[in-house]
Design a protein around this motif. Structure first.
Motif, short mmCIF file in Angstrom:
data_model
loop_
_atom_site.label_atom_id
_atom_site.label_comp_id
_atom_site.label_asym_id
_atom_site.label_seq_id
_atom_site.Cartn_x
_atom_site.Cartn_y
_atom_site.Cartn_z
N ILE A 1 -8.23 3.79 -2.73
CA ILE A 1 -6.83 3.42 -2.43
C ILE A 1 -6.47 2.14 -3.18
N ALA A 2 -7.39 1.15 -3.16
CA ALA A 2 -7.12 -0.12 -3.84
C ALA A 2 -6.95 0.07 -5.34
N ARG A 3 -7.71 1.00 -5.89
CA ARG A 3 -7.65 1.22 -7.34
C ARG A 3 -6.43 2.03 -7.74
N GLY A 4 -5.99 2.91 -6.83
CA GLY A 4 -4.78 3.70 -7.08
C GLY A 4 -4.96 4.87 -8.03
N ALA A 5 -6.20 5.27 -8.27
CA ALA A 5 -6.43 6.37 -9.21
C ALA A 5 -6.85 7.66 -8.52
N GLY A 6 -6.77 7.67 -7.19
CA GLY A 6 -7.14 8.89 -6.45
C GLY A 6 -8.64 9.11 -6.44
N TRP B 1 -4.51 10.75 3.40
CA TRP B 1 -4.67 10.19 2.05
C TRP B 1 -4.06 11.06 0.95
N ARG C 1 -1.05 11.27 -0.20
CA ARG C 1 -0.17 10.53 -1.14
C ARG C 1 -0.91 9.45 -1.89
N LYS C 2 -2.18 9.24 -1.55
CA LYS C 2 -3.01 8.28 -2.30
C LYS C 2 -3.75 9.01 -3.43
#
Ligand code: NAI
Length: 259
Positions: free
Chosen positions: A140-145, A184, A186-187
């Motif tokens: 989630i922190a990285r935003g790359a799934g 998760w 949408r993440k």
């Protein structure tokens, strides 16, 4: 004018991806680690028996793969935190988690002790959840799934003789899979469960070599156990980009044993 359709056939090449497999020291986890490495992923192989991790690392390197061995006890939250941190530092951010560590304490429902019950839930449910949480937070922190593949069992939805508490833990893993998939979505994190039928490993080999186990095999539609390699295709599908639209699924791979 040509009606030719451009169809790119699926490739399960995982080059450049980072995977983490829990309980990699034997059975399915060992196999999953080898398969992911063969497909090109760098694999953090984790578990309690570090001597076995070392020999698996050598096997992976012998087939041209890359592995990092990290000690892990999924019942210990500090061990989970250390392991996910060390894997991230050693290989890079994790793209694929295979939540495989699991166990059974053999006891009939009228015999099982509170300690045996807790050991099964601590490993199979609490351990799997906090592994997913630790890796999910990073994703989630990285935003790359990413991809989370929980190893459940047909016991998640079918009664299996002598395995009441084990089946209860796997039912919890199945619900965790559906819930995290939605939480998760949408993440960009796809969360699925692989629900294998019986495959002979250290978990059950004593039973399947016994007279009772041999009799049970004869009740299966094809009168056989699965092989560790029977899960290779589903594992790679769920780990790959082709699972883009697959999340919250319980994938049964059981030779019709649960029907
Ligand atoms: P296995 O006993 O060979 O592998 C389980 C692995 O989990 C071992 O490496 C073990 O050391 C590890 N583990 C157990 N407790 C741990 C802990 N606290 N911390 C870290 N690692 C721990 O058995 P198998 O069959 O390979 O099992 C793998 C997964 O597949 C398990 O979750 C099991 O419930 C599941 N499964 C197995 C089936 C089978 O027929 N073999 C069928 C359906 C599901």
């Amino acid at each position: 004018m040509s009606d030719a359709v451009d169809i790119a056939l699926p490739s399960f090449d995982l080059t450049g991806k980072i995977a983490l497999v829990t309980g990699a020291t034997s059975g399915l986890g060992r196999r999953f680690s080898l398969v992911l490495a063969k497909a090109g992923a760098s694999v953090a192989i984790t578990g309690r028996r570090v001597d076995r991790l070392q020999s698996l690392k050598e096997e992976i390197e012998a087939i041209g793969g890359k592995a990092l061995s990290v000690a892990l006890d999924v019942t210990d939250p500090a061990s989970i935190a250390h392991c996910v941190e060390a894997a991230g530092q050693g290989l890079g951010p994790i793209d694929i988690l295979v939540n495989n560590a699991g166990m059974n304490v053999q006891a009939l429902p009228h015999e099982v002790t509170p300690e045996g019950f807790d050991t099964m839930f601590d490993t199979n449910v609490r351990g799997a959840f906090f592994m997913a949480q630790a890796v999910g937070r990073q994703m989630i922190a990285r935003g790359a799934g990413g991809r989370i593949i929980n190893i459940a069992s047909i016991g998640a939805f079918t009664q299996l003789p002598g395995l009441t508490i084990y089946c209860m833990t796997k039912a919890a893993v199945a619900m965790m899979t559906k819930s995290l998939a939605k939480e998760w979505a949408r993440k960009g994190i796809n969360v699925n469960a692989l629900c294998p039928g019986f495959i002979e490993t250290e978990l059950n080999s004593e039973w399947f070599q016994s007279e009772g186990g041999q009799k049970q095999i004869k009740t299966f539609p094809r009168r056989r156990l699965g092989l560790e390699s029977d899960l290779d295709g589903t594992l790679l599908l769920l780990a790959s980009d082709h699972a883009r639209f697959i999340t919250g699924s319980l994938m049964t791979v059981d030779d019709a044993q649960s029907l």
